[in-house]
Structure formats: C-alpha cells, structure tokens
Design a protein around this motif. Structure first.
Motif, PDB file in Angstrom:
ATOM      1  N   ALA A 158       0.813  -1.221   0.000  1.00 23.08           N
ATOM      2  CA  ALA A 158       0.000   0.000   0.000  1.00 23.08           C
ATOM      3  C   ALA A 158       0.845   1.269   0.000  1.00 23.08           C
ATOM      4  CB  ALA A 158      -0.943  -0.008   1.197  1.00 23.08           C
ATOM      5  N   VAL A 159       1.890   1.314   0.809  1.00 21.03           N
ATOM      6  CA  VAL A 159       2.739   2.506   0.846  1.00 21.03           C
ATOM      7  C   VAL A 159       3.403   2.725  -0.506  1.00 21.03           C
ATOM      8  CG1 VAL A 159       4.859   3.483   1.811  1.00 21.03           C
ATOM      9  CG2 VAL A 159       3.143   2.480   3.333  1.00 21.03           C
ATOM     10  N   GLU A 160       3.981   1.666  -1.047  1.00 19.09           N
ATOM     11  CA  GLU A 160       4.664   1.760  -2.338  1.00 19.09           C
ATOM     12  C   GLU A 160       3.718   2.227  -3.441  1.00 19.09           C
ATOM     13  OE1 GLU A 160       6.652  -1.351  -5.590  1.00 19.09           O
ATOM     14  OE2 GLU A 160       5.999  -2.055  -3.628  1.00 19.09           O
ATOM     15  N   GLU A 161       2.519   1.663  -3.469  1.00 20.43           N
ATOM     16  CA  GLU A 161       1.551   2.027  -4.508  1.00 20.43           C
ATOM     17  C   GLU A 161       1.079   3.469  -4.332  1.00 20.43           C
ATOM     18  OE1 GLU A 161      -0.959   1.655  -7.859  1.00 20.43           O
ATOM     19  OE2 GLU A 161       0.744   0.456  -7.161  1.00 20.43           O
ATOM     20  N   THR A 162       0.865   3.883  -3.100  1.00 18.78           N
ATOM     21  CA  THR A 162       0.434   5.258  -2.833  1.00 18.78           C
ATOM     22  C   THR A 162       1.487   6.252  -3.303  1.00 18.78           C
ATOM     23  OG1 THR A 162      -0.906   4.575  -0.929  1.00 18.78           O
ATOM     24  CG2 THR A 162      -0.224   6.889  -1.026  1.00 18.78           C
ATOM     25  N   ILE A 163       2.738   5.986  -3.004  1.00 21.04           N
ATOM     26  CA  ILE A 163       3.820   6.883  -3.425  1.00 21.04           C
ATOM     27  C   ILE A 163       3.935   6.908  -4.947  1.00 21.04           C
ATOM     28  CG2 ILE A 163       6.326   7.204  -3.388  1.00 21.04           C
ATOM     29  CD1 ILE A 163       6.289   6.160  -0.500  1.00 21.04           C
ATOM     30  N   ALA A 164       3.806   5.758  -5.585  1.00 18.62           N
ATOM     31  CA  ALA A 164       3.899   5.699  -7.045  1.00 18.62           C
ATOM     32  C   ALA A 164       2.790   6.521  -7.690  1.00 18.62           C
ATOM     33  CB  ALA A 164       3.839   4.255  -7.514  1.00 18.62           C
ATOM     34  N   HIS A 167       3.402  10.341  -7.277  1.00 17.24           N
ATOM     35  CA  HIS A 167       4.364  10.889  -8.226  1.00 17.24           C
ATOM     36  C   HIS A 167       3.706  11.155  -9.578  1.00 17.24           C
ATOM     37  CE1 HIS A 167       8.025   9.091  -5.879  1.00 17.24           C
ATOM     38  NE2 HIS A 167       7.516  10.170  -5.304  1.00 17.24           N
ATOM     39  N   ARG A 168       2.884  10.228 -10.013  1.00 20.36           N
ATOM     40  CA  ARG A 168       2.210  10.409 -11.298  1.00 20.36           C
ATOM     41  C   ARG A 168       1.212  11.567 -11.242  1.00 20.36           C
ATOM     42  NH1 ARG A 168       0.138   5.357 -14.431  1.00 20.36           N
ATOM     43  NH2 ARG A 168       0.141   7.051 -15.949  1.00 20.36           N
ATOM     44  N   TYR A 169       0.477  11.661 -10.150  1.00 15.25           N
ATOM     45  CA  TYR A 169      -0.523  12.715 -10.038  1.00 15.25           C
ATOM     46  C   TYR A 169       0.145  14.089  -9.911  1.00 15.25           C
ATOM     47  CZ  TYR A 169      -3.677   8.774  -9.212  1.00 15.25           C
ATOM     48  OH  TYR A 169      -4.381   7.593  -9.330  1.00 15.25           O
ATOM     49  N   ARG A 170       1.282  14.116  -9.257  1.00 16.35           N
ATOM     50  CA  ARG A 170       2.015  15.382  -9.172  1.00 16.35           C
ATOM     51  C   ARG A 170       2.500  15.814 -10.565  1.00 16.35           C
ATOM     52  NH1 ARG A 170       7.863  16.944  -6.545  1.00 16.35           N
ATOM     53  NH2 ARG A 170       7.508  19.178  -6.486  1.00 16.35           N
ATOM     54  N   ASP A 171       3.007  14.877 -11.322  1.00 14.94           N
ATOM     55  CA  ASP A 171       3.465  15.194 -12.679  1.00 14.94           C
ATOM     56  C   ASP A 171       2.312  15.675 -13.554  1.00 14.94           C
ATOM     57  OD1 ASP A 171       6.028  14.483 -11.986  1.00 14.94           O
ATOM     58  OD2 ASP A 171       5.941  12.497 -12.920  1.00 14.94           O
ATOM     59  N   ALA A 172       1.094  15.205 -13.240  1.00 17.30           N
ATOM     60  CA  ALA A 172      -0.087  15.630 -14.001  1.00 17.30           C
ATOM     61  C   ALA A 172      -0.572  17.008 -13.584  1.00 17.30           C
ATOM     62  CB  ALA A 172      -1.208  14.613 -13.827  1.00 17.30           C
ATOM     63  N   GLY A 173      -0.072  17.507 -12.423  1.00 15.29           N
ATOM     64  CA  GLY A 173      -0.413  18.863 -12.022  1.00 15.29           C
ATOM     65  C   GLY A 173      -1.106  19.021 -10.692  1.00 15.29           C
ATOM     66  N   ALA A 196       6.586  14.610  -2.463  1.00  8.44           N
ATOM     67  CA  ALA A 196       6.795  16.058  -2.319  1.00  8.44           C
ATOM     68  C   ALA A 196       5.487  16.817  -2.523  1.00  8.44           C
ATOM     69  CB  ALA A 196       7.852  16.531  -3.311  1.00  8.44           C
ATOM     70  N   LEU A 197       4.474  16.422  -1.759  1.00  9.86           N
ATOM     71  CA  LEU A 197       3.170  17.072  -1.796  1.00  9.86           C
ATOM     72  C   LEU A 197       2.627  17.154  -0.371  1.00  9.86           C
ATOM     73  CD1 LEU A 197       1.479  15.085  -4.739  1.00  9.86           C
ATOM     74  CD2 LEU A 197       2.059  17.528  -4.811  1.00  9.86           C
ATOM     75  N   PRO A 198       1.825  18.182  -0.046  1.00  8.46           N
ATOM     76  CA  PRO A 198       1.180  18.204   1.270  1.00  8.46           C
ATOM     77  C   PRO A 198       0.262  16.989   1.418  1.00  8.46           C
ATOM     78  CG  PRO A 198       0.998  20.333   0.171  1.00  8.46           C
ATOM     79  CD  PRO A 198       1.503  19.374  -0.856  1.00  8.46           C
TER      80      PRO A 198
END
Length: 271
Positions: A158-164, A167-173, A196-198
C-alpha cells in the motif's frame, strides 16, 4: 477569488496543519466558519445527501454548482469542493464540471481515482487544472487516491503504490495528496518522506491526534462525512423520540444551537 486561492494554498504550508471540518450546505458551512475555520471543505457524501442523492458520483454537476454558489455566498474564507471522480469518465467532461465549480466560487477541489486507472486520473487532473487556468483561478487540486480506502493492493504494497500514484498525479499537475483510511504512523511517515506534496488524511476513530499528525508531517486533516453523519444522527434521534414516544427532550439538549445564534449567522450583510 485570487486572494482566496492564494490564502488557501498558503494554509497548506503554515506552522500547523490545515484542519477541515467538512460542511454539506450553506448553513453548515457558515456555522463552521463561525467556529474559527480558516477554510471550508465540502463532504461529497453530506452534500449529496442534502440534495437527495447518494454519494458516489450520482449528484448532477449542475446541482453541485448551485450548491457551491449557495455556500460561497455566505463565506468569507476559501472553499474547496469534493468533486468525487469528477462526475464523468471523460476528462473533458470533468473539466467542464470543474469550470462550473470554479465559476461558483471554489478555489480548491478533491478529485479521486477510486477504482479507475491512474492514467485516467492523470488526464482528469490535467483537465481540471486547464479548466481553472482558463478561468483565471490558481486551483488547488487535492488528488485523492483510494489505495487504502478500497484496498486496491495487498497491505504490504500500500505505501509503495500510494507513493507511485502520488508521483504520477504530481506530474499531471496536482497540488496535494489525500489518502483516506491512512492511519498508521509508520506508513504516514513513509508517505510524507516519499512524496513532495502536502499530505491530507481523513479523521477516523483510530487516527492519531492532530498534534501527533503534525509531528509526522501531515499538512491537512479532513473530517470527511463524519460531522454530517453526527448531525443526521442527532436529527434522527430527535425525530424518533418525537414520533415514537411523544418526547421533546432530544431537541433541547445542551449542545443544540439557539434560534438566535443561528439566525445571526445570516444577517442582512450576507443577503
């Protein structure tokens, strides 16, 4: 609108976490603001129920936009709106819904992935940001991932998938990450360190206290539908006692808001 958007964004980087006691209509939003809330968030479930719909992308976007306009009319603080999955699968339609919500006064949204693919969520996030940019609003998009809520992967992943996904959602904006049902301190610490997101978590009976969450690095804490459920539970108890037993006491318990206090929240200045 610009000032509220800027204020809302800054609240995610203040000295203490942003605590959101989610509202479900104009009355609850104004009441919560009067309790000292620096911003208001809607609960998708509570708002849907107040309009006669179930939670789960069933609320028509036009009704959502009307509700948002009613809420922003009575507020002087920023409003962020839970738009569930955008009430559509097509990113273009999601962008149209977001444009209507922003046009009604919202400066933030929650947008969830649910059981959909991360690819689709990325496209929805991009469409939401583009729609807000066209409207001239620096929209705070809080990307919700349901890895924990829906058990999308085995617990050990779960932690690994959440972080992955983050990262993708941050790259999307997106601008923030919401992980409902995340509650274990070790997992919270790992996700804070890996993203690197709140980080936004949701109130649960077993969630650590706000002070502990602050120490762990959580930046935003949401009540979700819990306050709406508590309010409806109180109303059900009062109505049941009246209808079944002819008793009035539940309506006049010490926690009930007075008529005068409630009416004063909606004075002529807010007409």
């Amino acid at each position: 609108m610009t000032d509220r958007a800027t204020t809302f964004r800054r609240l995610h980087h203040a000295d203490t976490p942003l605590v959101l006691a989610n509202a479900w209509d104009a009355g609850s939003a104004r009441l919560i603001e009067s309790c000292g809330a620096p911003a208001i968030a809607t609960t998708s479930a509570g708002l849907a129920w107040s309009r006669g719909y179930p939670d789960g992308d069933a609320l028509p976007p036009r009704i959502l936009a009307v509700a948002v306009a009613e809420i922003t009319r009575v507020l002087s603080v920023p409003l962020t709106v839970d738009v569930e999955g955008g009430y559509a699968s097509a990113p273009k339609a999601v962008g149209e819904t977001v444009a209507a919500v922003v046009g009604a006064g919202a400066v933030g949204i929650n947008l969830e992935d649910g059981a959909g693919s991360p690819d689709l969520s990325c496209a929805k996030i991009a469409a939401a940001k583009a729609a807000a940019t066209r409207a001239g609003v620096d929209l705070f998009v809080n990307a919700r991932t349901d890895v924990y809520l829906r058990g999308l992967v085995p617990p050990e992943r779960a932690v690994e998938e959440t972080i992955a996904r983050a990262h993708r959602y941050r790259d999307a904006g997106c601008d923030g990450l919401f992980v409902p049902y995340l509650k274990e301190p070790a997992a919270i610490r790992s996700i804070v360190g890996g993203v690197a997101l709140p980080l936004n978590v949701m109130v649960l009976p077993t969630l650590p206290p706000v002070a502990d969450l602050h120490t762990l690095g959580v930046r935003r804490i949401s009540a979700g539908s819990a306050i709406a459920q508590a309010a409806y539970g109180t109303a059900r108890r009062a109505a049941t006692l009246l209808l079944a037993e002819g008793r009035y006491d539940a309506m006049f318990e010490g926690t009930a808001a007075t008529y005068g206090d409630m009416n004063a929240l909606f004075g002529p200045a807010r007409a």
